[in-house]
Design an enzyme around this catalytic site. Structure first.
Site, PDB file in Angstrom:
ATOM      1  N   ASP A 162       0.888  -1.292  -0.064  1.00  0.00           N
ATOM      2  CA  ASP A 162      -0.072   0.000   0.088  1.00  0.00           C
ATOM      3  C   ASP A 162       0.929   1.174  -0.092  1.00  0.00           C
ATOM      4  O   ASP A 162       1.471   1.659   1.125  1.00  0.00           O
ATOM      5  CB  ASP A 162      -0.910   0.021   1.209  1.00  0.00           C
ATOM      6  CG  ASP A 162      -1.637   1.038   1.235  1.00  0.00           C
ATOM      7  OD1 ASP A 162      -2.176   1.479   0.155  1.00  0.00           O
ATOM      8  OD2 ASP A 162      -2.012   1.819   2.369  1.00  0.00           O
TER       9      ASP A 162
ATOM     10  N   GLU B 268      -1.289  -1.213  -5.191  1.00  0.00           N
ATOM     11  CA  GLU B 268      -2.519  -0.297  -5.398  1.00  0.00           C
ATOM     12  C   GLU B 268      -2.102   0.626  -6.714  1.00  0.00           C
ATOM     13  O   GLU B 268      -1.218   1.251  -6.406  1.00  0.00           O
ATOM     14  CB  GLU B 268      -2.906   0.398  -4.183  1.00  0.00           C
ATOM     15  CG  GLU B 268      -4.474   0.983  -4.540  1.00  0.00           C
ATOM     16  CD  GLU B 268      -4.755   1.870  -3.227  1.00  0.00           C
ATOM     17  OE1 GLU B 268      -5.677   2.398  -3.318  1.00  0.00           O
ATOM     18  OE2 GLU B 268      -4.450   1.432  -2.224  1.00  0.00           O
TER      19      GLU B 268
ATOM     20  N   ASP C 171      -2.782   1.009   6.996  1.00  0.00           N
ATOM     21  CA  ASP C 171      -1.833   0.858   5.662  1.00  0.00           C
ATOM     22  C   ASP C 171      -1.372  -0.785   5.860  1.00  0.00           C
ATOM     23  O   ASP C 171      -1.508  -1.238   4.563  1.00  0.00           O
ATOM     24  CB  ASP C 171      -0.565   1.691   6.165  1.00  0.00           C
ATOM     25  CG  ASP C 171      -0.789   3.225   6.326  1.00  0.00           C
ATOM     26  OD1 ASP C 171      -1.410   3.671   5.153  1.00  0.00           O
ATOM     27  OD2 ASP C 171      -0.861   3.693   7.452  1.00  0.00           O
TER      28      ASP C 171
END
Length: 180
Positions: A7, A66, A138
């Protein structure tokens, strides 16, 4: 198969490592790479080195990260893209294949609802990986990325062994919420 989920973030980059054997997912480790309050090149170097260290320590077979979304603030989007680039460079230089998923794909695969909250993501990651504690948002998103990749980025209805596993525990997803 070992999967490293990422992330990306300029201040905090989450990571999560899981093992997949068939439909079985096993938690390995998770956490964050924090960058010092320094100039941009130093922060990007910290992210790159952090990812490189994770690859040496855990030898992932695959990775998932991502995709960048366009934020209201264009400057924030550019900085996020640079942090993501540093992470991808670390993965590629370590010889780890990189898959990319949108936040929508991530939430649909893990929670079954594309507009799930951070708290819902954390709850489902805890349930799916049988964790004893709640990871940071996170780290949970990074573990979710790894879970998403393990199941081909599909939705909860196509997760094979995961949905029946939740049913055995008396759990199901209704309107994007985990209910018992």
């Amino acid at each position: 198969m070992r999967i490293l989920g990422i992330d990306p973030g300029l201040r905090v980059t989450g990571f999560g490592v899981i093992d997949q054997s068939g439909h079985q997912l096993t938690y390995v480790t998770s956490g964050v790479i924090k960058t010092a309050d320094a100039d941009l090149p130093t922060r990007l170097g910290t992210i790159f080195e952090g990812i490189s260290t994770l690859i040496r320590q855990h030898a992932p077979d695959h990775s998932a990260i991502e995709k960048v979304f366009v934020n209201v603030n264009p400057q924030s989007t550019l900085l996020l893209g640079q942090a993501r680039g540093a992470a991808i460079c670390g993965l590629v230089s370590g010889g780890v294949p990189v898959a990319e998923y949108t936040a929508l794909q991530l939430k649909q695969a893990v929670v079954g609802y594309g507009r799930a909250t951070k708290e819902q993501m954390q709850q489902m990651v805890v349930r799916l990986l049988c964790l004893s504690g709640i990871p940071s948002t996170d780290a949970a998103d990074a573990l979710g990325m790894a879970i998403c990749h393990a199941h081909g980025g599909g939705t909860l209805s196509t997760l094979g062994g995961i949905a029946p596993g939740l049913a055995k525990k008396g759990l199901r997803v209704r309107r994007g919420r985990l209910v018992g």
